[in-house]
Design a protein around this motif. Structure first.
Motif, short mmCIF file in Angstrom:
data_model
loop_
_atom_site.label_atom_id
_atom_site.label_comp_id
_atom_site.label_asym_id
_atom_site.label_seq_id
_atom_site.Cartn_x
_atom_site.Cartn_y
_atom_site.Cartn_z
N ASN A 1 0.83 -1.20 0.00
CA ASN A 1 0.00 0.00 0.00
C ASN A 1 0.87 1.26 0.00
O ASN A 1 0.61 2.22 -0.74
N SER B 1 -11.42 9.14 -0.17
CA SER B 1 -11.07 8.46 1.07
C SER B 1 -12.08 8.77 2.17
O SER B 1 -12.53 7.87 2.89
N VAL C 1 -7.06 -0.98 -5.49
CA VAL C 1 -5.99 0.01 -5.42
C VAL C 1 -4.98 -0.23 -6.55
O VAL C 1 -4.54 0.72 -7.22
N PHE D 1 -9.48 6.18 -6.97
CA PHE D 1 -8.26 5.67 -6.34
C PHE D 1 -8.28 5.97 -4.84
O PHE D 1 -7.94 5.11 -4.02
N ASN E 1 -8.30 3.23 -1.80
CA ASN E 1 -7.24 3.28 -0.78
C ASN E 1 -7.83 3.48 0.62
O ASN E 1 -7.31 2.93 1.60
#
Length: 399
Positions: free
Chosen positions: A33, A69, A96, A119, A123
């Protein structure tokens, strides 16, 4: 949460080899990650040039990651509760790896924003799910390991930065670079996926079910919010220090050349090393003391560094700040996970991430109105506040 509490709540049938393999798998996921995030960061200038963006439009595009996010994180707790932390971690990891490619093929600013939104959402889900899986592994293994997982993320970002610099020097374009990382990410998930602990381990003697069964729902939520506020303050400083340390070196310390990055380098290295040592500190001293002492150390260290105009002494202050702040957020994530499972991590991570996003512009506003040094003092004050409030929050949580 102390080591004894972790041991008490551990499932008794966990096999040592299985747990050791799961620890290694979670570290690999955190590393991957960090590698993916660094891959995007090091290529931002090339995407900017490709689309001929100015600083304002770059900022608009980057907002997509933050929005994605913040929208996805609070909902991840429900996903982990329904499908298990392993499955959600793996699915989010695949997303991801795949959505990492989207910003590099976006032909315009609106599509770049959309790509980064997707994205960022992927994530955000992975961030919560892999931390929740980390808590499951920590509980099953009966010893603190969360700090080492976050250290693996730090090493992943470092590896991503080094790889990006090397490929850039070799003339490799941004998209092939992203394809290489994406393929490696997917291959790693295929290797370690089966090593993560399955869904039935998520609820094995889960503390949250006992700790909140006889308590009002409002009490549980208030504790999650309090942990989230501590995480907000911790991540506010952690996020802002990276963006403003270089400017502080040039504008206040009046340094140039290689010394410009000395403060940030000292902070980054200290934080990585401290996270490697953090689990041992948790074993000996307990979570409450690690958070309290670490936050106070970081605040005092930064304040002392701000009192001098000597670049090396200032870098020492940033180094102490990195040592202190390194384990604040990982330990708070672990506390939320042990007490309130995946939903607790989701809420705490969401509140904390808001602090990470708010820190840089807040320091910018204070610096504009007063001075950059005063802005940096705000960072120190945020950690001192964590150190002052953490004992009260942990004491209330234990009751």
């Amino acid at each position: 949460m102390t080591k004894d509490e972790i041991l008490t709540n551990a499932p008794l049938d966990a096999r040592p080899r299985t747990i050791a393999a799961a620890r290694a798998a979670v570290r690999a996921v955190f590393f991957a990650n960090g590698l993916a995030m660094a891959t995007w960061v090091v290529n931002i200038p090339r995407v900017r040039d490709q689309l001929d963006l100015n600083p304002a439009t770059v900022g608009t595009a980057l907002l997509g990651i933050a929005v994605g996010s913040l929208v996805a994180m609070p909902r991840t707790g429900h996903l982990t509760a329904r499908y298990g932390t392993r499955l959600v971690t793996l699915v989010a990891g695949v997303l991801v790896a795949l959505t990492l490619l989207l910003p590099f093929v976006a032909p315009s600013l609106p599509l770049l924003f959309a790509a980064l939104l997707v994205f960022g959402a992927a994530n955000g889900v992975m961030d919560v799910a892999m931390n929740a899986q980390g808590v499951v592994v920590e509980r099953a293994g009966r010893k603190p390991v969360m700090s080492s997982f976050h250290a693996a993320f730090s090493f992943g970002t470092l590896a991503g930065a080094l790889l990006g610099s090397f490929l850039l020097g070799e003339g490799v374009a941004a998209l092939p670079h992203a394809l290489l990382v994406s393929a490696g990410f997917l291959a790693l998930l295929g290797v370690v996926g089966r090593l993560l602990l399955p869904k039935h381990e998520d609820t094995a003697e889960r503390p949250s079910e006992d700790a909140t069964a006889n308590a009002p729902v409002r009490h549980g939520r208030s504790m999650i919010v309090l942990l989230g506020v501590l995480c907000f303050l911790g991540m506010l400083g952690e996020g802002a220090i990276g963006d403003w340390s270089g400017l502080y070196s040039t504008d206040v310390l009046k340094v140039s050349g290689g010394l410009v990055g000395a403060a940030f380098t000292a902070f980054t290295l200290a934080m990585t090393v401290a996270r490697l040592l953090g689990d041992g500190w948790r074993s000996r001293h307990g979570d409450a003391r690690v958070v309290t002492f670490g936050a106070l150390l970081s605040g005092v260290g930064l304040l002392l560094g701000l009192l001098t105009l000597n670049p090396l002494l200032a870098a020492l202050g940033f180094l102490v700040f990195g040592i202190g702040v390194a384990n604040v957020v990982p330990v708070l994530y672990g506390t939320a996970g042990h007490a309130f499972a995946g939903k607790g991590i989701a809420m705490v991570a969401s509140i904390g991430y808001a602090g990470f996003l708010a820190g840089p512009p807040l320091i910018g506003f204070v610096s504009h109105e007063l001075s950059l040094r005063v802005g940096m003092i705000v960072i120190a004050a945020s950690l001192l506040a964590v150190g002052a409030c953490a004992p009260l929050v942990y004491r209330r949580l234990s009751r």
